[in-house]
Scaffold this motif. Structure first.
Motif, PDB file in Angstrom:
ATOM      1  N   GLN A  44      52.797  81.948  15.423  1.00  0.00           N
ATOM      2  CA  GLN A  44      51.540  81.922  15.146  1.00  0.00           C
ATOM      3  C   GLN A  44      51.425  81.121  13.875  1.00  0.00           C
ATOM      4  OE1 GLN A  44      49.576  85.882  14.923  1.00  0.00           O
ATOM      5  NE2 GLN A  44      48.567  85.427  16.759  1.00  0.00           N
ATOM      6  N   MET A  45      52.123  81.481  12.822  1.00  0.00           N
ATOM      7  CA  MET A  45      52.484  80.797  11.558  1.00  0.00           C
ATOM      8  C   MET A  45      52.872  79.733  11.616  1.00  0.00           C
ATOM      9  SD  MET A  45      53.403  83.588   8.735  1.00  0.00           S
ATOM     10  CE  MET A  45      53.345  82.575   7.400  1.00  0.00           C
ATOM     11  N   MET A  46      53.866  79.459  12.535  1.00  0.00           N
ATOM     12  CA  MET A  46      54.530  77.881  12.478  1.00  0.00           C
ATOM     13  C   MET A  46      53.495  77.137  13.323  1.00  0.00           C
ATOM     14  SD  MET A  46      57.216  78.240  10.887  1.00  0.00           S
ATOM     15  CE  MET A  46      57.539  76.621  11.303  1.00  0.00           C
ATOM     16  N   LEU A  47      52.674  77.551  14.164  1.00  0.00           N
ATOM     17  CA  LEU A  47      51.683  76.803  14.947  1.00  0.00           C
ATOM     18  C   LEU A  47      50.557  76.043  14.090  1.00  0.00           C
ATOM     19  CD1 LEU A  47      50.622  75.879  17.720  1.00  0.00           C
ATOM     20  CD2 LEU A  47      49.272  77.948  17.797  1.00  0.00           C
ATOM     21  N   THR A  48      50.514  76.755  12.893  1.00  0.00           N
ATOM     22  CA  THR A  48      49.223  76.226  11.981  1.00  0.00           C
ATOM     23  C   THR A  48      49.926  74.846  11.113  1.00  0.00           C
ATOM     24  OG1 THR A  48      50.005  77.575  10.107  1.00  0.00           O
ATOM     25  CG2 THR A  48      48.449  78.493  11.586  1.00  0.00           C
ATOM     26  N   PHE A  49      51.310  74.573  11.229  1.00  0.00           N
ATOM     27  CA  PHE A  49      51.842  73.636  10.458  1.00  0.00           C
ATOM     28  C   PHE A  49      51.918  72.417  11.329  1.00  0.00           C
ATOM     29  CE2 PHE A  49      53.556  77.234   8.287  1.00  0.00           C
ATOM     30  CZ  PHE A  49      53.162  76.884   7.045  1.00  0.00           C
ATOM     31  N   ASP A  50      51.484  72.327  12.495  1.00  0.00           N
ATOM     32  CA  ASP A  50      51.451  71.301  13.625  1.00  0.00           C
ATOM     33  C   ASP A  50      50.389  70.422  13.280  1.00  0.00           C
ATOM     34  OD1 ASP A  50      51.345  69.442  15.588  1.00  0.00           O
ATOM     35  OD2 ASP A  50      51.966  70.972  17.201  1.00  0.00           O
ATOM     36  N   PRO A  51      50.657  69.143  12.729  1.00  0.00           N
ATOM     37  CA  PRO A  51      49.406  68.412  12.323  1.00  0.00           C
ATOM     38  C   PRO A  51      48.542  67.719  13.433  1.00  0.00           C
ATOM     39  CG  PRO A  51      51.462  67.247  11.927  1.00  0.00           C
ATOM     40  CD  PRO A  51      51.775  68.466  12.420  1.00  0.00           C
ATOM     41  N   LEU A  52      49.117  67.940  14.711  1.00  0.00           N
ATOM     42  CA  LEU A  52      48.393  67.442  15.839  1.00  0.00           C
ATOM     43  C   LEU A  52      47.461  68.468  16.234  1.00  0.00           C
ATOM     44  CD1 LEU A  52      51.110  65.637  17.883  1.00  0.00           C
ATOM     45  CD2 LEU A  52      49.765  64.647  16.513  1.00  0.00           C
ATOM     46  N   LYS A  53      47.694  69.621  16.252  1.00  0.00           N
ATOM     47  CA  LYS A  53      47.088  70.718  16.816  1.00  0.00           C
ATOM     48  C   LYS A  53      45.774  71.346  15.604  1.00  0.00           C
ATOM     49  CE  LYS A  53      50.010  73.040  20.123  1.00  0.00           C
ATOM     50  NZ  LYS A  53      51.089  72.118  19.919  1.00  0.00           N
ATOM     51  N   PHE A  54      46.439  71.261  14.348  1.00  0.00           N
ATOM     52  CA  PHE A  54      45.409  71.504  13.133  1.00  0.00           C
ATOM     53  C   PHE A  54      45.725  70.482  12.168  1.00  0.00           C
ATOM     54  CE2 PHE A  54      46.593  75.754  15.181  1.00  0.00           C
ATOM     55  CZ  PHE A  54      45.402  76.005  15.338  1.00  0.00           C
ATOM     56  N   GLU A  83      42.116  79.114   4.704  1.00  0.00           N
ATOM     57  CA  GLU A  83      41.302  79.767   5.739  1.00  0.00           C
ATOM     58  C   GLU A  83      41.941  79.886   7.203  1.00  0.00           C
ATOM     59  OE1 GLU A  83      36.825  78.903   7.904  1.00  0.00           O
ATOM     60  OE2 GLU A  83      37.726  77.562   6.613  1.00  0.00           O
ATOM     61  N   LEU A  84      42.690  78.937   7.610  1.00  0.00           N
ATOM     62  CA  LEU A  84      43.494  78.897   9.022  1.00  0.00           C
ATOM     63  C   LEU A  84      44.369  79.878   9.083  1.00  0.00           C
ATOM     64  CD1 LEU A  84      43.951  77.274  11.634  1.00  0.00           C
ATOM     65  CD2 LEU A  84      45.654  75.931  10.361  1.00  0.00           C
ATOM     66  N   GLN A  85      45.044  80.115   7.992  1.00  0.00           N
ATOM     67  CA  GLN A  85      46.203  81.138   7.867  1.00  0.00           C
ATOM     68  C   GLN A  85      45.405  82.591   8.169  1.00  0.00           C
ATOM     69  OE1 GLN A  85      49.437  81.297   7.998  1.00  0.00           O
ATOM     70  NE2 GLN A  85      49.972  79.460   7.803  1.00  0.00           N
ATOM     71  N   MET A  86      44.417  82.782   7.306  1.00  0.00           N
ATOM     72  CA  MET A  86      43.588  84.101   7.142  1.00  0.00           C
ATOM     73  C   MET A  86      43.062  84.362   8.566  1.00  0.00           C
ATOM     74  SD  MET A  86      44.722  85.047   4.342  1.00  0.00           S
ATOM     75  CE  MET A  86      43.772  86.646   4.878  1.00  0.00           C
ATOM     76  N   GLN A  87      42.370  83.404   8.967  1.00  0.00           N
ATOM     77  CA  GLN A  87      41.909  83.499  10.391  1.00  0.00           C
ATOM     78  C   GLN A  87      42.875  84.183  11.550  1.00  0.00           C
ATOM     79  OE1 GLN A  87      38.510  83.045  12.123  1.00  0.00           O
ATOM     80  NE2 GLN A  87      37.780  83.002   9.714  1.00  0.00           N
ATOM     81  N   ILE A  88      44.223  83.327  11.445  1.00  0.00           N
ATOM     82  CA  ILE A  88      44.976  83.766  12.562  1.00  0.00           C
ATOM     83  C   ILE A  88      45.680  85.108  12.346  1.00  0.00           C
ATOM     84  CG2 ILE A  88      47.389  83.122  13.409  1.00  0.00           C
ATOM     85  CD1 ILE A  88      46.544  80.208  13.422  1.00  0.00           C
ATOM     86  N   PHE A  89      45.705  85.262  10.950  1.00  0.00           N
ATOM     87  CA  PHE A  89      46.441  86.710  10.381  1.00  0.00           C
ATOM     88  C   PHE A  89      45.494  87.802  11.025  1.00  0.00           C
ATOM     89  CE2 PHE A  89      47.221  89.530   6.640  1.00  0.00           C
ATOM     90  CZ  PHE A  89      48.286  90.283   7.231  1.00  0.00           C
ATOM     91  N   GLU A  90      44.203  87.782  10.493  1.00  0.00           N
ATOM     92  CA  GLU A  90      43.355  88.755  10.786  1.00  0.00           C
ATOM     93  C   GLU A  90      43.241  88.881  12.357  1.00  0.00           C
ATOM     94  OE1 GLU A  90      39.733  89.059   8.593  1.00  0.00           O
ATOM     95  OE2 GLU A  90      41.032  90.271   7.006  1.00  0.00           O
ATOM     96  N   HIS A  91      43.206  87.934  13.015  1.00  0.00           N
ATOM     97  CA  HIS A  91      43.128  87.946  14.605  1.00  0.00           C
ATOM     98  C   HIS A  91      44.367  88.865  14.986  1.00  0.00           C
ATOM     99  CE1 HIS A  91      44.016  86.723  18.555  1.00  0.00           C
ATOM    100  NE2 HIS A  91      42.785  86.595  18.806  1.00  0.00           N
TER     101      HIS A  91
END
Length: 207
Positions: free
Chosen positions: A153-163, A172-180
């Protein structure tokens, strides 16, 4: 702080903020207040400087993580400390850096992979097992699978095409995914304790 340490600290700060490839040796020399010749007296080339800067960044992350309240003292306290660490860590972090490291600096990427797989994943597994014993984490989940999923999940946030950074704030992206992730593994007791302590902490910070 000696000259080499100053150069590494300056390079680390610039790389984390702007990415590795866009920061030149001239930039680092200017920001560190030294000549480019001085940098090349300490480092063979930019590759060596990137490696040592990245190595230092990982060691600093380990130290920061060690300062988080230990899960032996309470899983919820540890998770709140981890949440604060995530906010601080990604507040001035260029998400492109991991893409650049993976593509252009394989030795640095190996350092990161070892840190991720040997240090972080094992920490998450131990945390989840401790949470099960406290009744705040669901007993039926597979801790190893959840730990690996959390890393992905953490690694996915570093994909510039997806995010793309133009659209998403990385903290905010990291916190949303962490709390989910947390709400998926908490028991009702765990969720209630987390929300109560989170609200208490936020009220204390506002006062």
């Amino acid at each position: 702080m000696d000259t080499k340490e100053k150069i590494i600290e300056t390079a680390t700060e610039q790389f984390m903020r702007f990415g590795v490839r866009s920061v030149t040796m001239d930039d680092i020399a200017r920001m560190a207040g030294v000549s480019k010749k001085t940098i090349y007296q300490e480092f063979t080339d930019k590759n060596q400087l990137v490696y040592e800067a990245f190595d230092l960044a990982i060691e600093n992350d380990k130290k920061e993580m060690d300062r988080i309240p230990k899960y032996q003292d309470g899983v919820i306290e540890h998770l709140l400390g981890l949440s604060a660490f995530i906010k601080k860590r990604f507040s001035d972090f260029n998400p492109m850096i991991l893409h650049e490291i993976q593509r252009y600096f394989p030795q640095c990427w190996q350092l990161f992979e070892e840190f991720k797989n040997k240090h972080v994943v094992n920490e998450i597994i131990e945390l989840l097992e401790k949470g099960k014993s406290e009744g705040v984490i669901r007993k039926e989940i597979n801790s190893e699978i959840m730990a690996l999923m959390r890393m992905e999940q953490m690694m996915l946030t570093f994909d510039p095409l997806k995010f793309p950074t133009s659209k998403y704030n990385h903290v905010e992206l990291q916190m949303q995914i962490f709390e989910h992730f947390l709400y998926g593994i908490f028991t009702d007791k765990g969720k209630e304790a987390y929300l109560n302590q989170k609200n208490t902490q936020q009220n204390e910070n506002h006062n």
